[in-house]
Design an enzyme around this catalytic site. Structure first.
Site, PDB file in Angstrom:
ATOM      1  CG  HIS A  23      39.200  37.711  39.578  1.00 57.27           C
ATOM      2  ND1 HIS A  23      39.869  37.638  38.153  1.00 57.27           N
ATOM      3  CD2 HIS A  23      38.828  36.850  40.235  1.00 57.27           C
ATOM      4  CE1 HIS A  23      39.850  36.072  38.005  1.00 57.27           C
ATOM      5  NE2 HIS A  23      39.766  35.842  39.321  1.00 57.27           N
ATOM      6  CE  LYS A  32      43.027  37.716  40.122  1.00 56.83           C
ATOM      7  NZ  LYS A  32      43.742  36.715  41.509  1.00 56.83           N
TER       8      LYS A  32
END
Length: 215
Positions: free
Chosen positions: A118, A122
């Protein structure tokens, strides 16, 4: 946040739907019929309390929730319908189905490695989707997967989300992968799930519940 912006953008295609930012001190309950939450665990309890108090159905896309949050959800589901999903992408559901079909047809056993990638902003690692996939794998019947399952999390650039499941033994490696190229796939799934959950009775529902009813 970014997901909120994606949902707002997609809802431009639905002129019959009025969108309002959820600000606890300013929200006009009289004009709202449902709340979609992709915020932060820091604000979740307040959002859930407001939804219960005002009898507003809730779609939860926020990840990183703790045991106290889940306890609150368990109480709230008696009052309002709640749909909870760490990943509201049809592609992830297809990934799970493909894995199930593969393991059911295989006569081998495998070690399993789960890789998720990600963007650098995040916070939670592993991702909510990775945790969901891991639980799905652990609960599959039979003994085709050798435990424990390893999980590797990476935070790179602006990656929207890659989840790869690798099955391997001394003979071969088989991989299943889903790559998100845009947040829109999650936003569109959340909107569709919201349109479904709003007419359901109080209870806790998953994104798979929506997909199963849809299909």
């Amino acid at each position: 946040g970014n997901m909120g912006q994606s949902i707002r953008h997609l809802l431009d295609e639905f002129p019959e739907i009025t969108v309002q930012d959820f600000k606890l001190e300013k929200i006009n309950i009289a004009t709202q019929s449902l709340v979609i939450d992709f915020s932060s665990p820091d604000y979740f309890s307040e959002i859930l309390h407001t939804c219960v108090d005002q009898k507003l159905p809730l779609v939860i896309g926020t990840t990183g929730l703790n045991s106290n949050h889940h306890e609150l959800i368990g109480k709230a589901k008696k009052t309002i319908p709640i749909l909870m999903g760490s990943n509201m992408s049809v592609g992830i559901a297809t990934l799970k189905k493909s894995i199930t079909n593969f393991l059911m047809s295989s006569h081998q056993s495998f070690s399993c490695n789960l890789i998720e990638i990600h963007h650098t902003q995040k916070v939670d690692a592993p991702s909510g989707t990775a945790i969901e996939i891991m639980k799905f794998l652990e609960e599959l019947p039979g003994d085709k997967i050798q435990m424990p399952i390893t999980v590797n999390s990476h935070r790179i650039g602006r990656a929207f989300g890659t989840h790869r499941v690798e099955f391997y033994n001394s003979r071969e490696t088989i991989s299943f992968q889903h790559i998100a190229h845009s947040r829109d796939i999650f936003a569109s799934g959340a909107i569709a799930a919201a349109q479904w959950i709003i007419s359901n009775p109080p209870g806790l529902y998953s994104f798979n519940d929506y997909l199963n009813k849809k299909l």
